[in-house]
Motif scaffolding. Structure first.
Motif, short mmCIF file in Angstrom:
data_model
loop_
_atom_site.label_atom_id
_atom_site.label_comp_id
_atom_site.label_asym_id
_atom_site.label_seq_id
_atom_site.Cartn_x
_atom_site.Cartn_y
_atom_site.Cartn_z
N LYS A 86 0.77 6.93 -6.72
CA LYS A 86 -0.44 7.62 -7.18
C LYS A 86 -0.71 8.91 -6.41
O LYS A 86 -1.50 9.73 -6.86
CB LYS A 86 -1.63 6.68 -7.07
N ASP A 87 -0.14 9.05 -5.24
CA ASP A 87 -0.31 10.23 -4.38
C ASP A 87 -1.73 10.31 -3.83
O ASP A 87 -1.93 10.35 -2.62
CB ASP A 87 0.05 11.51 -5.13
N THR A 88 -2.73 10.36 -4.71
CA THR A 88 -4.13 10.46 -4.27
C THR A 88 -4.95 9.38 -4.96
O THR A 88 -4.90 9.24 -6.19
CB THR A 88 -4.72 11.84 -4.61
N LEU A 89 -5.73 8.63 -4.18
CA LEU A 89 -6.57 7.58 -4.75
C LEU A 89 -7.95 8.14 -5.07
O LEU A 89 -8.43 9.08 -4.43
CB LEU A 89 -6.72 6.43 -3.75
N MET A 136 0.81 -1.21 0.00
CA MET A 136 0.00 0.00 0.00
C MET A 136 0.85 1.27 0.00
O MET A 136 0.52 2.25 -0.68
CB MET A 136 -0.93 0.00 1.23
N MET A 137 1.97 1.25 0.71
CA MET A 137 2.82 2.44 0.74
C MET A 137 3.37 2.76 -0.65
O MET A 137 3.39 3.93 -1.07
CB MET A 137 3.98 2.23 1.72
#
Length: 239
Positions: A202-205, A195-196
């Motif tokens: 992606k920075d923002t999901l 996940m990290m």
């Protein structure tokens, strides 16, 4: 050997009978066991008892698996020939499972490939099992570093959890072993990353992505709780 020497000494003694060796009157010649020796004897006894208890438990579990399969096949109205084929396949898998349990795994059973991660205690490396060519992720942990940081119980809890839990949301542990310097955990290889890494990339999901990963996280924590483990905010598993 000490018993034989004592018997020979008794034979050489005037008026002594070989049948009287080791009986009343010879107590003063009997060696006195030290506390350390008694502890070793007790530990050996416990080890043997645990071994045979595990053997009996394994045999009972094997019988229960066959009984459950036979019951399911009977309820499913499967032909006798097909039932026999399925039961033969089960026996084959059970035999293979017992063979794998008897084999003591080690680093030499794997071909070590590229490093895919590093942590506080060691590294995670891609590896290939030589016997099957299956690819796994091998976590290699330095035992001295775990002791120095006081993390032995946390690592043990992690290993026990991975061994106990069978969930689609928890990484699978295939085997574990150790040598004088390292502890090895051979786990399922997940090429998608963690996940990290995803967040860094992606920075923002999106809302849909966030909902998906939050749902998976909740299901993973639920499966852990069912085995009486608590996943705390500091990323440690506590039994």
């Amino acid at each position: 050997r000490s018993w034989l020497q004592k018997l020979q000494k008794d034979k050489a003694r005037p008026g002594a009978s070989p049948l009287g060796a080791g009986m009343a009157g010879d107590d003063e010649d009997e060696p006195v066991l030290s506390s350390a020796t008694k502890q070793k004897v007790e530990a050996a006894k416990q080890c043997i008892e645990n071994h045979y208890k595990a053997q009996m438990r394994s045999l009972q579990e094997r019988k229960e698996r066959r009984w459950m399969l036979e019951k399911k096949l009977a309820d499913a109205d499967v032909s006798e020939e097909e039932q026999n084929n399925i039961l033969k396949d089960l026996e084959k898998k059970e035999t293979e499972y017992m063979r794998l349990r008897r084999h003591k795994m080690g680093v030499d059973d794997f071909e070590l490939l590229t490093i895919i991660g590093r942590g506080a205690f060691g590294e995670v490396r891609l590896c290939r099992e030589k016997a099957t060519s299956n690819v796994y992720a091998m976590k290699k942990l330095k035992k001295s570093e775990m002791l120095r940081r006081g993390q032995v119980e946390h690592v043990r809890a992690e290993r026990n959890l991975l061994a106990e839990v069978d969930s689609a949301y928890i990484v699978k542990l295939y085997c574990s072993f150790q040598d004088d310097e390292f502890l090895y955990l051979v786990m399922e290889y997940l090429p998608g990353g963690d996940m990290m890494t995803l967040l860094m990339r992606k920075d923002t999901l999106t809302e849909d992505e966030s909902s998906f990963y939050v749902a998976e996280t909740i299901l993973a924590i639920e499966s852990i709780h069912k085995h009486n483990y608590i996943h705390r905010y500091c990323n440690r598993l506590t039994p």
